[in-house]
Structure formats: C-alpha cells, structure tokens
Enzyme design. Structure first.
Site, PDB file in Angstrom:
ATOM      1  N   GLN A   1      38.626  34.595  44.888  1.00 27.67           N
ATOM      2  CA  GLN A   1      37.210  34.297  45.186  1.00 27.67           C
ATOM      3  C   GLN A   1      37.040  33.009  45.977  1.00 27.67           C
ATOM      4  OE1 GLN A   1      34.604  36.161  44.833  1.00 27.67           O
ATOM      5  NE2 GLN A   1      35.338  37.740  43.426  1.00 27.67           N
TER       6      GLN A   1
ATOM      7  N   ASN B   1      34.927  34.183  39.268  1.00 24.17           N
ATOM      8  CA  ASN B   1      34.206  35.292  39.889  1.00 24.17           C
ATOM      9  C   ASN B   1      32.867  35.605  39.246  1.00 24.17           C
ATOM     10  OD1 ASN B   1      36.435  36.016  38.024  1.00 24.17           O
ATOM     11  ND2 ASN B   1      35.410  37.993  37.991  1.00 24.17           N
TER      12      ASN B   1
ATOM     13  N   SER C   1      42.997  38.272  48.470  1.00 22.89           N
ATOM     14  CA  SER C   1      42.739  39.704  48.634  1.00 22.89           C
ATOM     15  C   SER C   1      41.839  39.922  49.843  1.00 22.89           C
ATOM     16  CB  SER C   1      42.054  40.224  47.366  1.00 22.89           C
ATOM     17  OG  SER C   1      41.790  41.590  47.487  1.00 22.89           O
TER      18      SER C   1
ATOM     19  N   CYS D   1      34.251  44.129  37.479  1.00 20.66           N
ATOM     20  CA  CYS D   1      35.574  44.527  37.003  1.00 20.66           C
ATOM     21  C   CYS D   1      35.583  44.865  35.525  1.00 20.66           C
ATOM     22  CB  CYS D   1      36.572  43.405  37.262  1.00 20.66           C
ATOM     23  SG  CYS D   1      36.667  43.012  38.995  1.00 20.66           S
TER      24      CYS D   1
ATOM     25  N   HIS E   1      39.731  42.448  50.633  1.00 20.33           N
ATOM     26  CA  HIS E   1      38.399  43.068  50.566  1.00 20.33           C
ATOM     27  C   HIS E   1      37.292  42.096  50.167  1.00 20.33           C
ATOM     28  CE1 HIS E   1      37.686  43.943  46.157  1.00 20.33           C
ATOM     29  NE2 HIS E   1      38.987  43.736  46.103  1.00 20.33           N
TER      30      HIS E   1
ATOM     31  N   GLY F   1      44.782  41.732  45.122  1.00 22.08           N
ATOM     32  CA  GLY F   1      44.853  40.478  44.372  1.00 22.08           C
ATOM     33  C   GLY F   1      45.459  40.682  42.995  1.00 22.08           C
TER      34      GLY F   1
ATOM     35  N   THR G   1      57.698  50.483  53.314  1.00 23.57           N
ATOM     36  CA  THR G   1      57.204  50.408  54.701  1.00 23.57           C
ATOM     37  C   THR G   1      55.840  49.720  54.715  1.00 23.57           C
ATOM     38  OG1 THR G   1      58.434  52.386  55.236  1.00 23.57           O
ATOM     39  CG2 THR G   1      56.646  51.799  56.744  1.00 23.57           C
TER      40      THR G   1
HETATM   41  N1  PLP Z   1      40.947  37.661  40.888  1.00 21.02           N
HETATM   42  C1  PLP Z   1      39.641  37.435  41.025  1.00 21.02           C
HETATM   43  C2  PLP Z   1      39.101  36.073  40.724  1.00 21.02           C
HETATM   44  C3  PLP Z   1      38.786  38.457  41.448  1.00 21.02           C
HETATM   45  O1  PLP Z   1      37.482  38.219  41.571  1.00 21.02           O
HETATM   46  C4  PLP Z   1      39.343  39.721  41.713  1.00 21.02           C
HETATM   47  C5  PLP Z   1      38.467  40.862  42.103  1.00 21.02           C
HETATM   48  O2  PLP Z   1      37.302  40.896  41.780  1.00 21.02           O
HETATM   49  C6  PLP Z   1      40.727  39.897  41.564  1.00 21.02           C
HETATM   50  C7  PLP Z   1      41.498  38.845  41.146  1.00 21.02           C
HETATM   51  C8  PLP Z   1      41.372  41.211  41.840  1.00 21.02           C
HETATM   52  O3  PLP Z   1      41.488  41.437  43.221  1.00 21.02           O
HETATM   53  P1  PLP Z   1      41.707  42.918  43.765  1.00 21.02           P
HETATM   54  O4  PLP Z   1      40.388  43.618  43.636  1.00 21.02           O
HETATM   55  O5  PLP Z   1      42.129  42.743  45.182  1.00 21.02           O
HETATM   56  O6  PLP Z   1      42.755  43.535  42.932  1.00 21.02           O
END
Ligand code: PLP
Length: 379
Positions: free
Chosen positions: A180, A150, A200, A324, A202, A70, A238
């Site tokens: 999110q 988030n 994203s 984060c 995960h 993301g 790739t």
């Molecule tokens: N944007 C938001 C709102 C998120 O919550 C996150 C990850 O916590 C990201 C972007 C970043 O995504 P990624 O972990 O795939 O880089």
C-alpha cells in the site's frame, strides 16, 4: 453515476499498461529463454519492465524478483527469511495490524513450531518502537512490518524500526510489506534500510497476477521455485511477459506523476472530510493516517455492511473494513480497541490518481440517502 472509492482494494488498469500487455501477448510472445531474435526481443521486454519497476521503487533491477502478487512476496519473505537464519532461532516479530498475507502465514508458522510476537497497535493505529525493542530476543530471526496499513492509512515507522532491529543484531532480517505504500508515500528500500520488501502491480494501475520482491543486494536468499533458473534462479517458471510489460508501464507512468498524484489524493481526502463534516456530522475518523489515499471512517451504531451494500447498488464502491476479509470482522479494528458500535459502523474509502471530486460528491450524497433510508429513526 459510478463512484469508485475503493482504490486500496485495487485500481483501474491504465490503458497504456493494458496496451503493453496486449502487444506482449500478440507480438512479443516468444519465450525469453529461447535463442533467436524474437526471443531476445521478449527477454529485452522483461528487462525493460524490471528496469521501470526498479526505477520507480528506487533500487537496482538486480534486486527485484517478479512474483505473482504481493501475497506471494509476503509468504516468500517470511518463510525464506526464517530459513536463512534457521541456526539462529525460531522467533519472529510482526504487528497485529498486518495484512492477512502476513498474519495467516504467521499462524501457520506457529503450528510448525515458530514463535511469533505480534506488536499491538496504539489507539491511533500505529506501533510503538518501545514495544518492538522490548520484543527483540537473542533467538529473533526476522521482523516484518508493513509500511502503510491498508485499513487505516497509517504509515508505520519502518525506517526507525529497522535501524533499531539492526542495532540490536545485524543478522535479524527485516521485511516490509510495502504493497500500500508503493508510489503512495516517498521511500526507497535503501532509505528504509530493509532487507526484503513486497510490492504489487494492481495497486498502482497495473494488472492483477503480478507483484515483486526487493531482495537487498548481497543477501543470499533461497529460491521460491526451482526449475529453469528464471529470475536469477530465485523463481523459476517462464516469465509472465505480458504482465511484466504492463507492470513496467504502470510503474513508469505513476512514477512520472508521483508528486502531483499524492497532492491530488491528499486534497481529495480533505475535501471528503469537509463534505462529510457538513452533511453527516456523526461520521468519525478512525485513524488520521498519513497516507494520502486511505480514509478510515465510522458511523458508530450504524451497520456499515448494510450501508455499503446499498451504496454499491447505487454505483458507489467503498469497503466495509478491508476487502480482503471477505466479510469477516476486521482484526485491525479489534486490535485497536474500537468499541462495538464503532467497529460495526466502520468503512474505508480510498482514492487514486484518477478519482474525481464528482465521485466524492456523489458518495456523500448517496451516503446521506442510504443512512436516511435504512435508519430513518436514528439522528
Ligand atoms: N499487503 C497489503 C498491505 C495489501 O493491502 C494487500 C492487498 O490488499 C496485499 C498485501 C496483497 O497483495 P496482492 O493482492 O497483490 O496479493
């Protein structure tokens, strides 16, 4: 016992998704760009993964470009969006409560001569359309607004904001960080009206290391990586075949149970609130976020950092602020104007389709114990 209540940080990978990744690595490992049957099969696998993610998102597979995460999608959207409109101006608008993938890029852009307006959040952790309208200028080239915050779980008015921006000037590009929001709240990129949108894997039970960007059909957009011309020439290299296969399976399975998963998470949220109200009436809700999977709470005056560490030692995974931030104070809570005791005591719990009532019960029990052990003299 183990209670994982940090699904906004990441989610467990579905076995079916991991199996698909394994098969892609052990059997379908040819280079999708080569010209023999096993390579054609690998290319088909990539196409199927793209189709599944596009179907879950509600767009055409042609509008979806795989990225590594993301964060990469967010970086690309901002920088390339500014490039597209480079003759129009150097002003962009975002919110003060975006993820650091946006905010840190904006900080860097400011150093490079761009001007950024950060919309400040309301006390409820949302943004005001009036403030957005007031920020729009002749030289505005891009607006970036997240769908679900988030840290708070608030759902931002992206659809209305995008309509307002496009009414002001159709040339302004609108990007949405929906990392999110994807498969947590109902939307499609077209229903929001956006030009660009980040997701994203995960966060939806897929693997780490793969994300995607929606690029509205008809929008001419510059490449992120030049080279062999993969991803329609937009992101060469790739293809990450195993991650794409797993992303596709996760998106397909989560889409199939989307409505019931939302109801499950919403019910868990209410159950948690009721449990906490009975066991620890001092707990305050920071924001009544509409997203079903995120609950931002505070025990004002208590040190959430310490509580979260003790909870972790006892098998309960929750987050003090956002994972984060790596221990830095939350810019979101500061922007919302929370008091210092509220900020110190803030923590986030978040759910996914696999979270159980037993996990919530264990969390409440352990939180009561941790508070009594760490702060015996506080009521
Ligand atoms: N944007 C938001 C709102 C998120 O919550 C996150 C990850 O916590 C990201 C972007 C970043 O995504 P990624 O972990 O795939 O880089």
């Amino acid at each position: 016992m183990f209670a994982y209540l940090d699904s906004a940080a990441t989610t467990n990978v579905l076995k079916e998704a991991a199996d698909a990744a394994y098969a892609a690595m052990m059997e379908g490992w040819s280079n999708p760009s080569s010209r023999y049957p096993s390579a054609t099969a690998a290319a088909k696998q990539v196409a199927e993964g793209r189709a599944a993610v596009a179907q879950a998102l509600g767009c055409s597979p042609k509008e979806l470009v795989f990225t590594s995460c993301g964060t990469e999608s967010d970086n690309w959207a901002l920088r390339a969006g500014l490039y597209v409109n480079r003759r129009k101006g150097k002003h962009l608008i975002t919110t003060a409560i975006e993820h650091s993938a946006i905010l840190e890029t904006c900080k860097q852009l400011e150093k490079e001569g761009y001007e950024v307006t950060y919309l400040q959040p309301t006390a409820q952790g949302n943004v005001s359309l009036d403030e957005l309208a007031a920020a729009l200028r002749e030289d505005t080239v891009l607006v970036s607004m997240m769908l679900v915050n988030n840290e708070l779980g608030t759902v931002l008015p992206v659809k209305e904001a995008c309509a307002l921006v496009k009414r002001f000037d159709r040339k302004i590009l609108f990007h949405c960080d929906a990392v999110q929001g994807f498969l947590k709240v109902p939307f499609t990129p077209r229903s929001l009206g956006v030009d660009l949108l980040s997701i994203s894997a995960h966060k939806i039970h897929g693997p780490k290391g793969i994300g995607a960007m929606y690029i509205r059909s008809g929008l001419s957009f510059p490449a992120l990586i030049t080279g062999g011309g993969q991803e329609n020439g937009l992101r060469s290299g790739t293809e990450a075949t195993s991650q794409i296969a797993a992303f596709g399976v996760a998106a397909k399975l989560c889409k199939a149970t989307f409505r019931q998963d939302i109801a499950h998470m919403e019910a868990l949220k209410q159950y948690t609130l009721a449990g906490l109200a009975g066991a620890l009436p001092q707990v305050e809700v920071i924001a009544q976020g509409e997203a079903p999977h995120i609950l931002a709470l505070t025990l004002p005056g208590y040190k959430a950092e310490v509580l979260v560490r003790v909870l972790g030692d006892n098998g309960v995974c929750v987050s003090a602020g956002s994972a984060c931030h790596r221990g830095k104070p939350s810019h979101v809570y500061a922007a919302m104007g929370l008091t210092k005791p509220q900020r110190d005591g803030a923590f986030r719990i978040s759910f996914d389709r696999s979270t159980t009532v037993e996990e919530v019960d264990y969390f409440v029990e352990q939180l009561v114990k941790a508070k009594a052990m760490l702060f015996p003299t506080m009521s």
